[in-house]
Design a protein around this motif. Structure first.
Motif, mmCIF file in Angstrom:
data_model
loop_
_atom_site.group_PDB
_atom_site.id
_atom_site.type_symbol
_atom_site.label_atom_id
_atom_site.label_comp_id
_atom_site.label_asym_id
_atom_site.label_seq_id
_atom_site.Cartn_x
_atom_site.Cartn_y
_atom_site.Cartn_z
ATOM 1 N N ASN A 1 0.374 4.090 -2.794
ATOM 2 C CA ASN A 1 0.064 5.486 -2.494
ATOM 3 C C ASN A 1 1.080 6.444 -3.099
ATOM 4 O O ASN A 1 0.724 7.526 -3.551
ATOM 5 N N HIS B 1 -10.039 6.585 -5.119
ATOM 6 C CA HIS B 1 -10.007 6.125 -3.742
ATOM 7 C C HIS B 1 -8.582 5.688 -3.410
ATOM 8 O O HIS B 1 -7.798 5.382 -4.299
ATOM 9 N N ALA B 2 -8.267 5.740 -2.128
ATOM 10 C CA ALA B 2 -6.931 5.348 -1.677
ATOM 11 C C ALA B 2 -7.026 4.825 -0.252
ATOM 12 O O ALA B 2 -7.961 5.150 0.473
ATOM 13 N N HIS B 3 -6.061 4.019 0.115
ATOM 14 C CA HIS B 3 -5.947 3.537 1.486
ATOM 15 C C HIS B 3 -4.916 4.428 2.165
ATOM 16 O O HIS B 3 -3.737 4.371 1.823
ATOM 17 N N CYS C 1 -15.715 -2.062 7.556
ATOM 18 C CA CYS C 1 -16.819 -1.139 7.777
ATOM 19 C C CYS C 1 -18.092 -1.909 7.443
ATOM 20 O O CYS C 1 -18.197 -2.528 6.397
ATOM 21 N N SER D 1 -13.628 5.934 5.561
ATOM 22 C CA SER D 1 -14.107 4.744 6.262
ATOM 23 C C SER D 1 -12.891 3.992 6.785
ATOM 24 O O SER D 1 -11.759 4.336 6.493
ATOM 25 N N ARG D 2 -13.178 2.972 7.558
ATOM 26 C CA ARG D 2 -12.133 2.080 8.043
ATOM 27 C C ARG D 2 -12.447 0.689 7.536
ATOM 28 O O ARG D 2 -13.524 0.431 7.034
ATOM 29 N N SER D 3 -11.517 -0.192 7.699
ATOM 30 C CA SER D 3 -11.752 -1.565 7.303
ATOM 31 C C SER D 3 -11.617 -2.439 8.539
ATOM 32 O O SER D 3 -10.591 -2.361 9.220
ATOM 33 N N TYR E 1 -16.666 -2.135 0.417
ATOM 34 C CA TYR E 1 -16.736 -0.708 0.092
ATOM 35 C C TYR E 1 -17.937 -0.406 -0.804
ATOM 36 O O TYR E 1 -18.562 0.635 -0.666
ATOM 37 N N MET F 1 0.817 -1.212 0.000
ATOM 38 C CA MET F 1 0.000 0.000 0.000
ATOM 39 C C MET F 1 0.850 1.260 0.000
ATOM 40 O O MET F 1 0.457 2.265 -0.575
ATOM 41 N N LYS G 1 -3.088 6.195 5.688
ATOM 42 C CA LYS G 1 -2.745 5.982 7.097
ATOM 43 C C LYS G 1 -3.200 7.198 7.891
ATOM 44 O O LYS G 1 -2.876 8.329 7.540
ATOM 45 N N SER H 1 -13.524 -3.561 -3.383
ATOM 46 C CA SER H 1 -14.107 -4.648 -2.585
ATOM 47 C C SER H 1 -15.615 -4.484 -2.418
ATOM 48 O O SER H 1 -16.148 -3.380 -2.436
#
Length: 170
Positions: free
Chosen positions: A7, A65-67, A113, A109-111, A36, A3, A69, A33
């Motif tokens: 990013n 969208h992105a993951h 969710c 959001s978090r995972s 999401y 990740m 931190k 996913s």
């Protein structure tokens, strides 16, 4: 692909002053996913828009969208209830601007969710708050794309705690 590297590549592709490897641009992206997708539907995104986004998000330059931190504000000056996302992109006039100037709201959001209440629509600061000095602003702007920096709470619970009962430790 890990990740962090993902990013860095996404941040570079957003920034008009940087370039990204063509191998990253041409590589098919991981499928959005179902978790999401359910969240977005639960948050009111129409099915046809979600279907189009799922299809287009397989192309690197179409990803929206992105993951990220989550980090606590090291300056203590980001207003409560707001966040800062480092990085640059082009605005509608083709000018290089901070991410928050071009995208003043983000869906966070978090995972995992599980319910729509596990996510929030947050305001992103795109200009230096009046309470922040230039050195503090420069410090925030020096972070690479890939993090989301949350303002510290004064009255309410920290924002990460309000997103799927989360926190910032992973």
């Amino acid at each position: 692909m890990d990740m962090r590297l993902e990013n860095v590549c996404l941040g570079s592709s957003l920034d008009p002053n940087k370039s990204v490897r063509s191998s990253w641009k041409n590589r098919e992206k991981k499928k959005l996913s179902e978790m999401y997708c359910r969240m977005l539907l639960g948050f009111g995104v129409p099915k046809n828009i979600l279907k189009n986004y799922k299809s287009s998000s397989k192309i690197a330059t179409s990803v929206k969208h992105a993951h990220l931190k989550g980090l606590a504000d090291p300056t203590g000056k980001i207003p409560e209830g707001k966040c800062f996302i480092p990085g640059y992109t082009n605005n509608n006039d083709g000018q290089r601007v901070l991410f928050g100037k071009c995208f003043p709201k983000v869906y966070v959001s978090r995972s995992p969710c599980l319910t729509p209440s596990d996510a929030k629509l947050l305001s992103v600061i795109g200009t230096k708050p009046s309470t922040m000095n230039a050195d503090e602003w420069d410090e925030l702007c020096s972070f690479e794309f890939g993090s989301i920096i949350f303002g510290l709470p004064e009255k309410y619970a920290p924002l990460p705690c309000m997103i799927a009962d989360g926190d910032l430790d992973g």
